[in-house]
Enzyme design. Structure first.
Site, PDB file in Angstrom:
ATOM      1  CE  LYS A 178      -3.971  -2.090   0.464  1.00  0.00           C
ATOM      2  NZ  LYS A 178      -3.621  -4.171   0.507  1.00  0.00           N
TER       3      LYS A 178
HETATM    4  C1  LIG Z   1      -4.005  -4.756   0.376  1.00  0.00           C
HETATM    5  C2  LIG Z   1      -3.461  -5.947   0.218  1.00  0.00           C
HETATM    6  C3  LIG Z   1      -3.565  -7.183  -0.746  1.00  0.00           C
HETATM    7  C4  LIG Z   1      -4.553  -7.374  -1.279  1.00  0.00           C
HETATM    8  O1  LIG Z   1      -4.520  -6.062  -3.131  1.00  0.00           O
HETATM    9  P1  LIG Z   1      -6.117  -5.839  -3.603  1.00  0.00           P
HETATM   10  O2  LIG Z   1      -5.451  -4.844  -3.757  1.00  0.00           O
HETATM   11  O3  LIG Z   1      -6.739  -5.251  -2.165  1.00  0.00           O
HETATM   12  O4  LIG Z   1      -6.068  -6.740  -4.315  1.00  0.00           O
HETATM   13  C5  LIG Z   1      -2.786  -7.944  -1.213  1.00  0.00           C
HETATM   14  N1  LIG Z   1      -1.116  -8.368  -0.065  1.00  0.00           N
HETATM   15  C6  LIG Z   1      -1.225  -7.392   1.169  1.00  0.00           C
HETATM   16  C7  LIG Z   1      -0.231  -7.755   1.855  1.00  0.00           C
HETATM   17  C8  LIG Z   1      -2.262  -6.021   1.067  1.00  0.00           C
HETATM   18  O5  LIG Z   1      -1.603  -5.292   2.174  1.00  0.00           O
END
Ligand SMILES: *Cc1c(COP(=O)(O)O)cnc(C)c1O
Length: 491
Positions: A108
Protein backbone atom coordinates in the site's frame (compact mmCIF):
# COMPACT_ATOMS: atom_id res chain seq x y z
CA UNK A 1 -7.89 13.94 -19.87
CA UNK A 2 -11.30 13.34 -18.36
CA UNK A 3 -12.69 10.69 -16.03
CA UNK A 4 -16.14 9.12 -16.13
CA UNK A 5 -18.17 7.20 -13.59
CA UNK A 6 -18.62 3.45 -14.13
CA UNK A 7 -22.32 3.98 -13.39
CA UNK A 8 -22.93 7.07 -15.51
CA UNK A 9 -20.70 8.08 -18.39
CA UNK A 10 -22.28 11.54 -18.38
CA UNK A 11 -20.67 12.23 -15.05
CA UNK A 12 -17.40 13.55 -16.42
CA UNK A 13 -14.69 15.22 -14.30
CA UNK A 14 -11.02 16.16 -14.57
CA UNK A 15 -8.30 13.93 -13.10
CA UNK A 16 -7.72 16.41 -10.29
CA UNK A 17 -11.43 16.34 -9.47
CA UNK A 18 -11.49 12.52 -9.52
CA UNK A 19 -8.59 12.38 -7.05
CA UNK A 20 -10.07 14.95 -4.68
CA UNK A 21 -13.54 13.43 -4.76
CA UNK A 22 -12.44 9.79 -4.50
CA UNK A 23 -15.75 8.33 -5.63
CA UNK A 24 -18.38 9.52 -8.13
CA UNK A 25 -21.50 11.13 -6.71
CA UNK A 26 -23.65 8.27 -8.06
CA UNK A 27 -21.59 5.71 -6.10
CA UNK A 28 -19.69 4.64 -9.23
CA UNK A 29 -15.91 4.58 -9.62
CA UNK A 30 -13.96 6.94 -11.83
CA UNK A 31 -12.10 5.53 -14.83
CA UNK A 32 -10.20 7.44 -17.51
CA UNK A 33 -12.37 8.32 -20.48
CA UNK A 34 -9.64 6.95 -22.70
CA UNK A 35 -6.85 4.63 -21.66
CA UNK A 36 -3.52 6.17 -22.68
CA UNK A 37 -1.09 4.00 -24.60
CA UNK A 38 2.61 3.38 -24.13
CA UNK A 39 4.83 2.50 -27.08
CA UNK A 40 7.52 -0.18 -27.25
CA UNK A 41 10.13 2.57 -27.46
CA UNK A 42 8.78 4.24 -24.36
CA UNK A 43 8.89 0.95 -22.46
CA UNK A 44 12.47 0.41 -23.59
CA UNK A 45 13.35 3.93 -22.44
CA UNK A 46 12.25 3.08 -18.89
CA UNK A 47 15.22 0.74 -18.52
CA UNK A 48 17.71 3.50 -17.85
CA UNK A 49 15.45 5.36 -15.43
CA UNK A 50 15.27 5.34 -11.64
CA UNK A 51 12.04 4.07 -10.11
CA UNK A 52 10.71 7.57 -9.33
CA UNK A 53 11.25 8.63 -12.94
CA UNK A 54 9.46 5.57 -14.26
CA UNK A 55 6.56 6.26 -11.88
CA UNK A 56 6.32 9.93 -12.88
CA UNK A 57 6.35 8.95 -16.56
CA UNK A 58 3.46 6.48 -16.24
CA UNK A 59 1.38 8.54 -13.80
CA UNK A 60 1.83 11.64 -15.98
CA UNK A 61 -0.04 9.87 -18.78
CA UNK A 62 -3.14 9.80 -16.58
CA UNK A 63 -2.81 13.09 -14.72
CA UNK A 64 -1.27 15.52 -17.21
CA UNK A 65 -2.48 18.54 -15.22
CA UNK A 66 -0.09 17.52 -12.42
CA UNK A 67 2.89 16.82 -14.66
CA UNK A 68 4.91 19.88 -13.64
CA UNK A 69 5.66 18.66 -10.14
CA UNK A 70 5.08 14.95 -10.51
CA UNK A 71 8.70 13.91 -10.76
CA UNK A 72 9.66 15.85 -7.66
CA UNK A 73 6.74 14.34 -5.71
CA UNK A 74 7.67 10.82 -6.81
CA UNK A 75 11.26 11.45 -5.79
CA UNK A 76 10.16 12.59 -2.32
CA UNK A 77 7.62 9.80 -1.83
CA UNK A 78 9.89 6.98 -2.96
CA UNK A 79 12.86 8.27 -0.98
CA UNK A 80 10.95 7.01 2.07
CA UNK A 81 11.58 3.46 0.87
CA UNK A 82 14.47 1.31 1.94
CA UNK A 83 16.52 1.17 -1.29
CA UNK A 84 14.80 0.30 -4.60
CA UNK A 85 11.04 0.77 -4.03
CA UNK A 86 10.08 -2.16 -6.29
CA UNK A 87 12.97 -4.58 -6.76
CA UNK A 88 12.56 -7.58 -9.02
CA UNK A 89 14.20 -10.48 -7.22
CA UNK A 90 15.13 -13.86 -8.66
CA UNK A 91 15.21 -16.82 -6.28
CA UNK A 92 15.60 -20.42 -7.34
CA UNK A 93 14.77 -19.50 -10.93
CA UNK A 94 11.55 -17.71 -9.98
CA UNK A 95 10.72 -14.02 -10.23
CA UNK A 96 9.36 -11.96 -7.34
CA UNK A 97 8.34 -8.32 -7.47
CA UNK A 98 8.84 -7.09 -3.89
CA UNK A 99 6.54 -4.18 -3.12
CA UNK A 100 7.02 -4.06 0.64
CA UNK A 101 10.10 -1.92 1.17
CA UNK A 102 8.14 1.21 2.17
CA UNK A 103 7.59 2.78 5.59
CA UNK A 104 4.78 0.40 6.66
CA UNK A 105 6.14 -2.76 4.99
CA UNK A 106 3.18 -3.55 2.74
CA UNK A 107 2.54 -2.69 -0.91
CA UNK A 108 0.00 0.00 0.00
CA UNK A 109 2.99 2.31 0.54
CA UNK A 110 3.63 2.28 -3.23
CA UNK A 111 0.54 4.47 -3.64
CA UNK A 112 -0.05 6.01 -0.24
CA UNK A 113 3.32 7.70 0.11
CA UNK A 114 2.47 9.55 -3.11
CA UNK A 115 -1.29 10.11 -2.74
CA UNK A 116 -0.93 13.08 -0.32
CA UNK A 117 1.06 14.92 -3.02
CA UNK A 118 -1.49 14.05 -5.70
CA UNK A 119 -4.29 15.15 -3.38
CA UNK A 120 -2.81 18.50 -2.33
CA UNK A 121 -1.59 19.13 -5.88
CA UNK A 122 -5.06 18.42 -7.28
CA UNK A 123 -6.66 20.79 -4.80
CA UNK A 124 -4.24 23.48 -5.87
CA UNK A 125 -5.18 22.95 -9.52
CA UNK A 126 -8.84 23.24 -8.57
CA UNK A 127 -8.20 26.33 -6.40
CA UNK A 128 -9.71 24.61 -3.41
CA UNK A 129 -8.87 25.81 0.04
CA UNK A 130 -11.08 23.50 2.10
CA UNK A 131 -9.47 20.74 4.12
CA UNK A 132 -9.75 17.10 3.12
CA UNK A 133 -10.76 14.31 5.45
CA UNK A 134 -9.32 11.03 4.23
CA UNK A 135 -11.69 8.34 5.39
CA UNK A 136 -10.41 4.75 5.24
CA UNK A 137 -11.78 1.29 5.84
CA UNK A 138 -8.87 -1.10 6.11
CA UNK A 139 -8.30 -4.82 6.19
CA UNK A 140 -5.01 -3.97 7.90
CA UNK A 141 -2.45 -2.47 5.57
CA UNK A 142 -4.17 0.47 3.85
CA UNK A 143 -4.96 2.06 7.21
CA UNK A 144 -1.40 2.21 8.41
CA UNK A 145 -0.06 3.28 5.02
CA UNK A 146 -2.65 6.07 4.75
CA UNK A 147 -1.87 7.26 8.28
CA UNK A 148 1.86 7.36 7.54
CA UNK A 149 1.25 9.10 4.21
CA UNK A 150 -1.11 11.78 5.50
CA UNK A 151 0.16 12.34 9.06
CA UNK A 152 0.73 16.05 9.63
CA UNK A 153 0.12 16.86 5.95
CA UNK A 154 -1.31 20.38 5.94
CA UNK A 155 -4.95 20.72 4.95
CA UNK A 156 -5.74 17.05 5.57
CA UNK A 157 -6.97 14.76 8.31
CA UNK A 158 -7.00 10.96 8.22
CA UNK A 159 -9.55 8.73 9.97
CA UNK A 160 -9.22 4.96 9.80
CA UNK A 161 -11.54 2.07 10.70
CA UNK A 162 -10.34 -1.52 10.92
CA UNK A 163 -12.31 -4.68 11.71
CA UNK A 164 -12.13 -5.64 15.37
CA UNK A 165 -10.06 -8.83 15.59
CA UNK A 166 -9.68 -8.94 11.79
CA UNK A 167 -6.07 -7.76 11.58
CA UNK A 168 -2.74 -9.19 12.75
CA UNK A 169 -1.31 -8.16 16.14
CA UNK A 170 1.41 -6.19 14.45
CA UNK A 171 -0.97 -4.45 12.02
CA UNK A 172 -3.12 -3.40 14.97
CA UNK A 173 -0.13 -2.08 16.91
CA UNK A 174 1.05 -0.14 13.88
CA UNK A 175 -2.28 1.70 13.73
CA UNK A 176 -3.15 2.14 17.41
CA UNK A 177 0.26 3.71 18.13
CA UNK A 178 0.15 6.06 15.11
CA UNK A 179 1.71 9.46 15.72
CA UNK A 180 0.62 12.75 14.16
CA UNK A 181 -1.82 15.56 15.01
CA UNK A 182 -4.36 15.02 12.24
CA UNK A 183 -5.04 11.29 12.63
CA UNK A 184 -7.72 9.12 14.25
CA UNK A 185 -8.09 5.33 14.40
CA UNK A 186 -10.85 3.06 15.66
CA UNK A 187 -11.80 -0.61 15.49
CA UNK A 188 -15.29 -1.49 14.21
CA UNK A 189 -17.26 -4.50 15.40
CA UNK A 190 -17.53 -6.91 12.47
CA UNK A 191 -15.38 -7.96 9.52
CA UNK A 192 -13.79 -5.92 6.73
CA UNK A 193 -16.89 -5.96 4.55
CA UNK A 194 -18.88 -4.50 7.47
CA UNK A 195 -16.29 -1.75 7.94
CA UNK A 196 -16.09 -1.01 4.21
CA UNK A 197 -19.87 -0.96 3.77
CA UNK A 198 -20.28 1.38 6.75
CA UNK A 199 -17.60 3.73 5.38
CA UNK A 200 -19.16 3.68 1.91
CA UNK A 201 -22.44 4.71 3.56
CA UNK A 202 -20.75 7.76 5.04
CA UNK A 203 -19.52 8.69 1.57
CA UNK A 204 -23.08 8.48 0.25
CA UNK A 205 -24.61 10.39 3.19
CA UNK A 206 -25.34 13.98 2.31
CA UNK A 207 -26.11 14.84 5.93
CA UNK A 208 -22.63 13.87 7.07
CA UNK A 209 -21.07 15.69 4.12
CA UNK A 210 -22.95 18.86 5.00
CA UNK A 211 -21.85 18.68 8.61
CA UNK A 212 -18.25 18.12 7.52
CA UNK A 213 -18.52 21.06 5.13
CA UNK A 214 -19.62 23.27 8.04
CA UNK A 215 -16.36 22.35 9.71
CA UNK A 216 -14.46 23.17 6.52
CA UNK A 217 -13.83 19.62 5.32
CA UNK A 218 -14.54 17.72 2.16
CA UNK A 219 -14.43 13.95 2.21
CA UNK A 220 -12.12 11.74 0.17
CA UNK A 221 -10.87 8.20 0.09
CA UNK A 222 -7.47 6.55 0.27
CA UNK A 223 -8.97 3.17 -0.61
CA UNK A 224 -8.35 1.87 -4.08
CA UNK A 225 -11.76 3.13 -5.16
CA UNK A 226 -9.81 6.43 -5.55
CA UNK A 227 -8.11 6.66 -8.94
CA UNK A 228 -5.23 8.54 -7.29
CA UNK A 229 -4.57 5.44 -5.27
CA UNK A 230 -4.73 3.11 -8.25
CA UNK A 231 -2.60 4.99 -10.75
CA UNK A 232 0.74 4.77 -8.87
CA UNK A 233 0.20 1.00 -8.80
CA UNK A 234 0.22 0.81 -12.59
CA UNK A 235 3.79 2.09 -12.63
CA UNK A 236 5.46 -0.88 -10.92
CA UNK A 237 4.25 -3.33 -13.54
CA UNK A 238 6.09 -1.28 -16.15
CA UNK A 239 9.09 -1.03 -13.86
CA UNK A 240 9.25 -4.80 -13.30
CA UNK A 241 9.04 -5.38 -17.03
CA UNK A 242 11.82 -2.87 -17.69
CA UNK A 243 14.02 -4.59 -15.09
CA UNK A 244 13.41 -8.04 -16.59
CA UNK A 245 14.22 -6.78 -20.08
CA UNK A 246 17.20 -4.80 -18.86
CA UNK A 247 18.75 -7.86 -17.18
CA UNK A 248 18.21 -9.97 -20.31
CA UNK A 249 15.71 -12.33 -18.63
CA UNK A 250 13.23 -11.49 -21.40
CA UNK A 251 13.52 -9.99 -24.87
CA UNK A 252 11.95 -6.61 -25.55
CA UNK A 253 8.29 -7.22 -26.38
CA UNK A 254 8.19 -10.73 -24.92
CA UNK A 255 4.98 -11.38 -23.01
CA UNK A 256 4.99 -12.10 -19.27
CA UNK A 257 2.49 -13.19 -16.63
CA UNK A 258 1.93 -11.54 -13.25
CA UNK A 259 0.38 -13.36 -10.31
CA UNK A 260 -1.24 -10.98 -7.84
CA UNK A 261 -2.46 -11.77 -4.31
CA UNK A 262 -5.92 -10.23 -4.44
CA UNK A 263 -8.44 -8.74 -2.04
CA UNK A 264 -10.14 -5.56 -3.16
CA UNK A 265 -8.94 -6.16 -6.76
CA UNK A 266 -6.97 -2.89 -6.84
CA UNK A 267 -3.48 -4.25 -7.38
CA UNK A 268 -4.43 -6.67 -10.15
CA UNK A 269 -6.69 -4.08 -11.78
CA UNK A 270 -3.66 -1.77 -12.04
CA UNK A 271 -1.92 -4.62 -13.91
CA UNK A 272 -4.94 -4.92 -16.20
CA UNK A 273 -4.70 -1.22 -17.07
CA UNK A 274 -0.95 -1.64 -17.67
CA UNK A 275 -1.84 -4.40 -20.15
CA UNK A 276 -4.47 -2.19 -21.82
CA UNK A 277 -1.84 0.55 -22.17
CA UNK A 278 0.38 -1.81 -24.10
CA UNK A 279 2.63 -3.54 -21.58
CA UNK A 280 3.29 -7.03 -23.00
CA UNK A 281 1.29 -9.10 -20.51
CA UNK A 282 -0.03 -12.47 -21.59
CA UNK A 283 -2.27 -13.15 -18.61
CA UNK A 284 -2.91 -12.09 -15.07
CA UNK A 285 -3.31 -14.68 -12.36
CA UNK A 286 -5.72 -13.70 -9.60
CA UNK A 287 -4.74 -15.43 -6.34
CA UNK A 288 -7.21 -15.62 -3.45
CA UNK A 289 -7.23 -17.24 -0.03
CA UNK A 290 -10.24 -19.32 0.95
CA UNK A 291 -12.43 -16.21 0.64
CA UNK A 292 -12.56 -17.23 -3.00
CA UNK A 293 -15.49 -15.28 -4.46
CA UNK A 294 -13.27 -14.24 -7.36
CA UNK A 295 -11.94 -17.73 -8.11
CA UNK A 296 -15.55 -18.92 -8.35
CA UNK A 297 -16.47 -15.96 -10.53
CA UNK A 298 -13.75 -16.70 -13.08
CA UNK A 299 -15.07 -20.28 -13.18
CA UNK A 300 -18.81 -19.58 -13.38
CA UNK A 301 -19.43 -15.95 -14.38
CA UNK A 302 -21.44 -15.44 -11.20
CA UNK A 303 -20.29 -13.07 -8.48
CA UNK A 304 -21.90 -14.61 -5.42
CA UNK A 305 -21.48 -13.15 -1.95
CA UNK A 306 -23.68 -15.71 -0.27
CA UNK A 307 -21.01 -17.67 1.53
CA UNK A 308 -19.21 -17.84 4.82
CA UNK A 309 -16.58 -15.22 5.56
CA UNK A 310 -13.30 -16.82 6.67
CA UNK A 311 -10.59 -15.30 8.81
CA UNK A 312 -7.30 -16.45 7.38
CA UNK A 313 -3.55 -16.00 7.89
CA UNK A 314 -3.61 -13.57 4.94
CA UNK A 315 -6.06 -11.09 6.52
CA UNK A 316 -5.50 -8.29 4.01
CA UNK A 317 -7.23 -10.53 1.48
CA UNK A 318 -10.18 -11.46 3.71
CA UNK A 319 -12.66 -9.67 1.49
CA UNK A 320 -15.84 -10.76 -0.26
CA UNK A 321 -16.87 -7.47 -1.86
CA UNK A 322 -13.95 -6.55 -4.11
CA UNK A 323 -14.72 -2.90 -4.86
CA UNK A 324 -12.51 -2.57 -7.90
CA UNK A 325 -14.14 -5.47 -9.66
CA UNK A 326 -16.74 -2.89 -10.70
CA UNK A 327 -14.11 -1.25 -12.90
CA UNK A 328 -13.28 -4.56 -14.60
CA UNK A 329 -16.95 -5.36 -15.17
CA UNK A 330 -17.41 -1.90 -16.65
CA UNK A 331 -14.45 -2.37 -19.03
CA UNK A 332 -15.34 -5.91 -20.13
CA UNK A 333 -19.02 -5.10 -20.68
CA UNK A 334 -17.86 -2.71 -23.40
CA UNK A 335 -17.99 0.19 -20.93
CA UNK A 336 -21.71 -0.25 -20.41
CA UNK A 337 -22.53 2.12 -17.54
CA UNK A 338 -26.23 1.21 -17.30
CA UNK A 339 -25.47 -2.49 -17.04
CA UNK A 340 -22.70 -1.90 -14.50
CA UNK A 341 -25.07 0.14 -12.34
CA UNK A 342 -27.71 -2.58 -12.57
CA UNK A 343 -25.24 -5.26 -11.58
CA UNK A 344 -23.91 -3.31 -8.63
CA UNK A 345 -27.45 -2.65 -7.44
CA UNK A 346 -28.23 -6.32 -7.85
CA UNK A 347 -25.19 -7.21 -5.77
CA UNK A 348 -26.46 -4.99 -2.94
CA UNK A 349 -30.03 -6.25 -3.20
CA UNK A 350 -29.58 -9.97 -3.97
CA UNK A 351 -25.96 -10.63 -3.01
CA UNK A 352 -25.07 -11.73 -6.52
CA UNK A 353 -25.03 -10.99 -10.24
CA UNK A 354 -24.04 -12.75 -13.46
CA UNK A 355 -22.14 -11.72 -16.54
CA UNK A 356 -22.82 -13.17 -19.99
CA UNK A 357 -20.91 -16.13 -21.44
CA UNK A 358 -19.31 -13.81 -24.00
CA UNK A 359 -18.11 -11.46 -21.27
CA UNK A 360 -16.75 -14.32 -19.20
CA UNK A 361 -14.86 -15.61 -22.21
CA UNK A 362 -13.29 -12.21 -22.72
CA UNK A 363 -12.40 -11.97 -19.04
CA UNK A 364 -10.77 -15.40 -18.87
CA UNK A 365 -8.65 -14.58 -21.91
CA UNK A 366 -6.97 -12.01 -19.68
CA UNK A 367 -7.29 -13.68 -16.28
CA UNK A 368 -6.73 -17.04 -14.62
CA UNK A 369 -7.62 -17.63 -10.96
CA UNK A 370 -6.61 -19.92 -8.12
CA UNK A 371 -7.23 -20.04 -4.40
CA UNK A 372 -5.24 -21.52 -1.53
CA UNK A 373 -6.36 -22.36 2.01
CA UNK A 374 -4.21 -21.66 5.08
CA UNK A 375 -2.74 -25.16 5.15
CA UNK A 376 -1.51 -24.89 1.55
CA UNK A 377 -0.23 -21.36 2.20
CA UNK A 378 1.89 -22.51 5.12
CA UNK A 379 3.24 -25.46 3.12
CA UNK A 380 4.16 -23.09 0.30
CA UNK A 381 6.08 -20.84 2.71
CA UNK A 382 7.91 -23.82 4.26
CA UNK A 383 8.69 -25.65 1.01
CA UNK A 384 10.10 -22.64 -0.78
CA UNK A 385 12.08 -21.54 2.26
CA UNK A 386 13.63 -25.03 2.45
CA UNK A 387 14.39 -25.05 -1.24
CA UNK A 388 15.71 -21.56 -1.73
CA UNK A 389 16.13 -19.75 1.59
CA UNK A 390 13.62 -17.14 0.31
CA UNK A 391 10.94 -16.33 2.85
CA UNK A 392 7.42 -15.35 1.73
CA UNK A 393 4.72 -13.65 3.79
CA UNK A 394 1.31 -15.43 3.74
CA UNK A 395 -0.21 -13.09 1.12
CA UNK A 396 2.72 -13.50 -1.24
CA UNK A 397 2.65 -17.25 -0.58
CA UNK A 398 -1.00 -17.46 -1.70
CA UNK A 399 0.21 -15.89 -4.93
CA UNK A 400 3.25 -18.12 -5.28
CA UNK A 401 1.09 -21.23 -4.91
CA UNK A 402 -1.07 -19.87 -7.75
CA UNK A 403 2.07 -19.24 -9.83
CA UNK A 404 3.17 -22.85 -9.40
CA UNK A 405 -0.22 -24.20 -10.35
CA UNK A 406 -0.57 -21.86 -13.32
CA UNK A 407 2.86 -22.92 -14.59
CA UNK A 408 1.87 -26.55 -14.24
CA UNK A 409 -1.41 -25.97 -16.09
CA UNK A 410 -0.01 -23.86 -18.93
CA UNK A 411 3.74 -24.46 -19.20
CA UNK A 412 4.35 -20.71 -18.89
CA UNK A 413 7.77 -19.76 -17.60
CA UNK A 414 8.01 -16.00 -17.37
CA UNK A 415 5.71 -15.65 -14.40
CA UNK A 416 6.31 -12.90 -11.85
CA UNK A 417 4.84 -13.34 -8.38
CA UNK A 418 3.88 -10.03 -6.81
CA UNK A 419 4.89 -9.90 -3.13
CA UNK A 420 2.76 -7.56 -1.08
CA UNK A 421 4.00 -7.67 2.52
CA UNK A 422 7.15 -8.14 4.54
CA UNK A 423 7.17 -11.52 6.33
CA UNK A 424 7.70 -9.58 9.58
CA UNK A 425 4.23 -8.11 9.38
CA UNK A 426 2.80 -11.59 9.78
CA UNK A 427 5.55 -12.94 11.97
CA UNK A 428 3.38 -15.40 13.94
CA UNK A 429 2.00 -17.20 10.88
CA UNK A 430 5.37 -17.24 9.16
CA UNK A 431 7.19 -18.75 12.16
CA UNK A 432 4.46 -21.34 12.49
CA UNK A 433 4.69 -22.18 8.80
CA UNK A 434 8.40 -22.94 9.02
CA UNK A 435 7.83 -25.17 12.04
CA UNK A 436 8.97 -22.79 14.78
CA UNK A 437 7.18 -22.04 18.04
CA UNK A 438 5.84 -18.49 18.30
CA UNK A 439 7.03 -16.47 21.33
CA UNK A 440 4.17 -14.64 23.11
CA UNK A 441 6.25 -11.49 23.24
CA UNK A 442 6.02 -9.67 19.90
CA UNK A 443 9.60 -8.45 20.01
CA UNK A 444 10.94 -11.92 20.73
CA UNK A 445 8.92 -13.22 17.77
CA UNK A 446 10.39 -10.62 15.43
CA UNK A 447 13.91 -11.37 16.59
CA UNK A 448 13.36 -15.08 16.19
CA UNK A 449 12.28 -14.66 12.58
CA UNK A 450 15.36 -12.54 11.96
CA UNK A 451 17.56 -15.30 13.38
CA UNK A 452 15.85 -17.99 11.31
CA UNK A 453 15.77 -16.17 7.99
CA UNK A 454 18.62 -13.65 8.04
CA UNK A 455 16.17 -11.11 6.53
CA UNK A 456 17.02 -7.75 8.16
CA UNK A 457 14.40 -6.65 10.70
CA UNK A 458 13.29 -3.04 10.04
CA UNK A 459 13.76 -0.59 12.93
CA UNK A 460 10.20 0.73 12.66
CA UNK A 461 8.84 -2.72 13.51
CA UNK A 462 11.37 -3.37 16.25
CA UNK A 463 10.29 -0.29 18.24
CA UNK A 464 6.56 -0.97 17.80
CA UNK A 465 5.83 -3.06 20.92
CA UNK A 466 7.26 -0.33 23.16
CA UNK A 467 5.18 2.57 21.76
CA UNK A 468 2.21 4.07 23.62
CA UNK A 469 -1.27 3.05 22.43
CA UNK A 470 -3.08 6.23 21.37
CA UNK A 471 -6.25 4.79 19.80
CA UNK A 472 -7.64 1.79 21.67
CA UNK A 473 -11.36 2.31 20.90
CA UNK A 474 -13.90 0.09 19.14
CA UNK A 475 -17.31 1.20 17.82
CA UNK A 476 -20.47 -0.46 16.48
CA UNK A 477 -20.83 -0.05 12.72
CA UNK A 478 -23.95 2.10 13.18
CA UNK A 479 -21.83 4.58 15.15
CA UNK A 480 -19.33 5.21 12.36
CA UNK A 481 -20.96 8.42 11.09
CA UNK A 482 -20.87 10.07 14.50
CA UNK A 483 -17.34 8.81 15.10
CA UNK A 484 -16.22 10.36 11.82
CA UNK A 485 -17.68 13.73 12.83
CA UNK A 486 -16.13 13.49 16.30
CA UNK A 487 -12.75 12.49 14.89
CA UNK A 488 -12.13 15.93 13.43
CA UNK A 489 -13.48 17.99 16.32
CA UNK A 490 -11.10 16.02 18.53
CA UNK A 491 -8.20 17.98 17.07
C1 LIG B 1 -4.15 -4.92 0.35
C2 LIG B 1 -3.34 -6.15 0.30
C3 LIG B 1 -3.60 -7.16 -0.64
C4 LIG B 1 -4.77 -7.08 -1.60
O1 LIG B 1 -4.63 -6.07 -2.54
P1 LIG B 1 -5.91 -5.52 -3.35
O2 LIG B 1 -5.41 -4.38 -4.13
O3 LIG B 1 -6.90 -5.12 -2.29
O4 LIG B 1 -6.42 -6.64 -4.17
C5 LIG B 1 -2.76 -8.25 -0.69
N1 LIG B 1 -1.73 -8.37 0.17
C6 LIG B 1 -1.45 -7.43 1.09
C7 LIG B 1 -0.32 -7.64 2.02
C8 LIG B 1 -2.24 -6.29 1.19
O5 LIG B 1 -1.95 -5.36 2.11
Amino acid sequence: MYYISTRNKNERVSGAQAVVQGIASDGGLYVPEEIPSVTKEEIASLKSMEYYERAAFIIGKFLPELCGELEEWCKKAYSRFDGDPAPLVKADGRYFLELWHGPTHAFKDMALTLLPYLMTGSKKVLNRTDKTLILVATSGDTGKAALEGFKDVEGTACTVFYPDGGVSKLQKLQMTTQRGNNVFVSAVKGNFDDAQTAVKKVFADKGVKDKLAEKGYNLSSANSINWGRLVPQIAYYFSAYADLADSGEIKDGEKVVFTVPTGNFGNILAAYYAMKMGLPIKRLVCASNCNNVLTDFFESGTYDLKREFHKTISPSMDILISSNFERLIFETSGRNDKLTKERMEKLTADGKYDVTKAELKKITESFAAYSADDETTKETIADFFDESGYILDPHSAVAFDATLRFEEDTGEEKVITVCTASPYKFVGSVLEAIGESVPQDENAALEKLEEETALPLPDSLKELPSLKIRFGGCVEKDAIEQTVLDSITAE
